[in-house]
Design a protein around this motif. Structure first.
Motif: not given
Length: 519
Positions: A485-514
């Motif tokens: 819908d064009g709204f920001v779920a998360w924004a980072s000024e630091a280099t994102p930590d993969n673990e954190e990024a994965a949690q954020i993405i799955s919070r909005w988009f569910g389990e990864p495809e695989d």
């Protein structure tokens, strides 16, 4: 109740107004089957045209249309109307030396008073802060798009009632039955879906009856043009015969009986205090400031959006934008739920995010009514608000509210951009967020082109577009996750930590495809 429609639609929408049609477009974008049932045979009506059919679209609405490729079409359609010479009389402010930016209870604020540096997270974009459009034009553009995308629109089908089970909803309309997995009521302030579904609808009673009328006067000079406050109400007159007026009668007259020439004349005499004579009545409609909201926007497989979920006075023109915001918020969440990849609680976030926005708009409307009451103390208060709105901070505050720029969902996350509309970041090749959101997927922006972030994003490539590279102005950010819908779920000024990024993405988009289906 014989049914020859055993076809099950993913979603049945009641009401083909702007909200129902925009929702249909959003659902078709994600490939759901959609049926829209509309009571009216004919989409056209004089009340959807000038002078009464003019609606202001907010920045939030214009951004949504821009991101879906609808803005260009809408502007072209509205220009064609203007070219037909239809908007001349309505835009009475064109003759003013300063450009009005909006109003609060009729008190104007102006573009040259607004300090847009107070909104650091806005970048230049084709979506302006506001635009006027005829309701009929908007509906025509949205209906054309919904049909072209494959939504089925049936006119002349009034929904009589429905039966919801755990698995689906059976809808009775126009002597036929239709089945859908979900039903959304976008059927306006007197919603059948809301009433039949037993949704609680609470709020405040009206203080006034408002009138919009197109009249002929024996002496058009007898009434002064412009907006006037009187001991009984307010009236606004645009020559030769456009009148809007408000009488503080507790909403006594609204929808009680047909509106006659004699009645309009009597009210106008009472409100203006002038003994004038009307010789013709072309068009008249009434409205009130009753302000109510459904306590729940969802019951099982039935949802409400737009005026079906909330009603308030048309003061300040917030209703249409509020409804379109509902549709934008609901579309992708419902689609994701139906597709089966929604994370837990995603559909519930529709109510969590939109109910407070609705409540705020209802209060915004009530505050304007309070400022219009024909009492000495209210006139005194109005003078103070008038002073405040002429200050830079005042005008900026009112513009932020009226244009929808100050809208922010509480999504958690420490960054001030989280929960706000994404700035229109532009990549070196000219691609921007507006283009990237066109398909209705989420968006992961990676301004550092971080290889590990890219491989992470790959797991959600069916639901999230990954876009990397240098942008014209990154506003100090390194990575941004944008919802469909064009709204920001998360924004980072630091280099994102993969673990954190994965949690954020799955919070909005569910389990990864695989991992979907293997669980």
């Amino acid at each position: 109740m014989h049914s020859h429609h055993q076809h099950i639609y993913d979603v049945v929408i009641a009401g083909a107004g702007p909200v129902g049609l925009f929702l249909a477009c959003e659902l078709r974008l994600l490939d759901l089957s959609v049926l829209v049932l509309e009571r009216a045979e004919d989409p056209h009506s004089p009340l959807k045209r000038l002078p009464f059919g003019m609606r202001g679209l907010s920045a939030a609405t214009l951004e949504a249309f821009y991101r879906r490729g609808l803005l260009v079409e809408l502007i072209a359609a509205q220009r064609a109307n203007d070219g037909a010479g239809k908007t001349g009389a309505a835009a009475h402010w064109m003759h003013q030396p300063r450009r009005p930016a909006g109003h609060f209870a009729g008190i104007q604020f102006y573009h040259d008073d607004i300090d847009s540096s107070k909104w650091p997270y806005r970048l230049p974009s084709p979506a302006d802060t506001s635009m006027a459009v005829e309701l009929e034009t908007l509906e025509t553009v949205l209906a054309r798009r919904a049909s072209a995308m494959g939504a089925e629109i049936r006119r002349g089908f009034s929904v009589d009632d429905f039966l919801a089970s755990d698995a689906d909803v059976t809808v009775r309309a126009g002597g036929e039955t239709f089945r859908g997995r979900w039903l959304v009521g976008c059927d306006g302030g007197r919603s059948t879906i809301r009433n039949a579904g037993g949704f609680e609808f609470f709020g405040t009673d009206p203080e006034f009856t408002g009138y919009s009328a197109e009249v002929e006067m024996a002496d058009p000079q007898a009434l002064r043009a412009g907006r006037h406050y009187t001991p009984t109400g307010t009236y606004t007159y645009t020559r030769p015969g456009t009148i809007a007026m408000v009488e503080f009668d507790g909403g006594a007259f609204h929808r009680i009986q047909p509106i006659t020439l004699e009645h309009v004349q009597a009210v106008l005499r009472r409100v203006s205090g002038i003994d004038l004579t009307l010789t013709g009545l072309h068009l008249a409609t009434t409205w009130t400031d009753r302000a109510c909201q459904a306590t729940a926007y969802r019951k099982g497989r039935v949802l409400l959006a737009g005026d079906a979920a909330h009603i308030h006075s048309p003061l300040g023109g917030q209703g249409l934008n509020l409804g379109l915001g509902d549709a934008l918020n609901l579309g992708w969440k419902l689609a994701s739920t139906i597709r089966g990849d929604a994370p837990a609680g995603l559909l519930d976030s529709y109510q969590v995010e939109r109910h407070p926005v609705g409540a705020q708009v209802l209060d915004w409307s009530r505050a304007q009514v309070a400022l219009m009451r024909p009492t000495q103390s209210t006139r005194a208060l109005e003078a103070i608000v008038r002073d405040l709105i002429q200050t830079r901070d005042g005008a900026t505050y009112f513009a932020g509210r009226v244009w929808g720029i100050s809208l922010r969902y509480e999504l958690g996350g420490s960054h001030p951009l989280a929960g706000r509309s994404v700035p229109d970041f532009e990549f070196a090749d000219g691609t921007n967020c507006g283009n990237l959101l066109r398909e209705g997927k989420g968006l992961l922006l990676d301004f550092d082109t971080n290889a590990s972030l890219q491989s992470l994003a790959n797991h959600w490539r069916d639901r999230v577009t990954y876009a990397a590279g240098e942008v014209r102005d990154r506003l100090g950010l390194r990575a941004v996750l944008v919802r469909p819908d064009g709204f920001v779920a998360w924004a980072s000024e630091a280099t994102p930590d993969n673990e954190e990024a994965a949690q954020i993405i799955s919070r909005w988009f569910g389990e990864p495809e695989d991992r979907v289906g293997s669980a």
